[in-house]
Scaffold this active site. Sequence first.
Site, PDB file in Angstrom:
ATOM      1  N   ASP A   8     -44.202  10.362   6.647  1.00  0.00           N
ATOM      2  CA  ASP A   8     -43.264   9.507   7.369  1.00  0.00           C
ATOM      3  C   ASP A   8     -42.213  10.439   7.967  1.00  0.00           C
ATOM      4  O   ASP A   8     -41.273  10.848   7.283  1.00  0.00           O
ATOM      5  CB  ASP A   8     -42.616   8.494   6.426  1.00  0.00           C
ATOM      6  CG  ASP A   8     -41.601   7.610   7.127  1.00  0.00           C
ATOM      7  OD1 ASP A   8     -41.848   7.233   8.289  1.00  0.00           O
ATOM      8  OD2 ASP A   8     -40.565   7.308   6.514  1.00  0.00           O
ATOM      9  N   GLU A  68     -47.096   8.491  10.581  1.00  0.00           N
ATOM     10  CA  GLU A  68     -46.645   7.260  11.230  1.00  0.00           C
ATOM     11  C   GLU A  68     -46.199   7.578  12.650  1.00  0.00           C
ATOM     12  O   GLU A  68     -45.545   8.584  12.901  1.00  0.00           O
ATOM     13  CB  GLU A  68     -45.484   6.634  10.452  1.00  0.00           C
ATOM     14  CG  GLU A  68     -45.114   5.268  10.995  1.00  0.00           C
ATOM     15  CD  GLU A  68     -44.140   4.541  10.103  1.00  0.00           C
ATOM     16  OE1 GLU A  68     -44.587   3.726   9.285  1.00  0.00           O
ATOM     17  OE2 GLU A  68     -42.939   4.801  10.233  1.00  0.00           O
ATOM     18  N   ASP A 140     -38.245   6.872   1.845  1.00  0.00           N
ATOM     19  CA  ASP A 140     -39.051   7.670   2.773  1.00  0.00           C
ATOM     20  C   ASP A 140     -40.386   8.061   2.140  1.00  0.00           C
ATOM     21  O   ASP A 140     -41.414   8.103   2.805  1.00  0.00           O
ATOM     22  CB  ASP A 140     -38.289   8.932   3.194  1.00  0.00           C
ATOM     23  CG  ASP A 140     -36.939   8.611   3.798  1.00  0.00           C
ATOM     24  OD1 ASP A 140     -36.903   8.204   4.969  1.00  0.00           O
ATOM     25  OD2 ASP A 140     -35.931   8.757   3.088  1.00  0.00           O
TER      26      ASP A 140
END
Length: 168
Positions: A8, A68, A140
């Site tokens: 991420d 992502e 996160d």
Amino acid sequence: MVRLLGIDPGLRFTGWGLLEADGNRLRHLGDGVIATDSSDSVPERLKVLHDALAALLTELRPDEAAVEETYVNRNGAATLKLGYARGVALLGPALLGIPVSEYAAKSVKLAVVGTGWAAKEQVQEMVRRLLPGARIGRADAADALAVAICHAHHRASRNRWAAGTRMA
């Protein structure tokens, strides 16, 4: 069995999560966050991110990675900086010959929660349910694990589809 690394990306905090996938079975292997100092210049922060990610990839030895995709928001400067971090996240595994897949946030939410409009808290709760016993630190890291879970589901679906077409 395959080791999947979810990433991420973020310039301040980049989450990572490592899973082992055996068909539909998932096992949590680790997670964490790479943090940079916001008082450093962007190039210095990108170097910190790259060096930490390279060390992590060498240590964890994932078979595949998933990152992502960046969403565009109203703050163009913030979106651009996120894009820089995402570039590092894509390049790191690619430099080591690790296949990298990309998933939109909506796809990650759909794969983990069942709806593309799930709240961040819902995603984190489902990650905890799907990976029982995992002690997930920061949000996160949970988001990175969600990306890895999404990749595992897509990967399993592709493998089932490919197996079905070979049999036909």
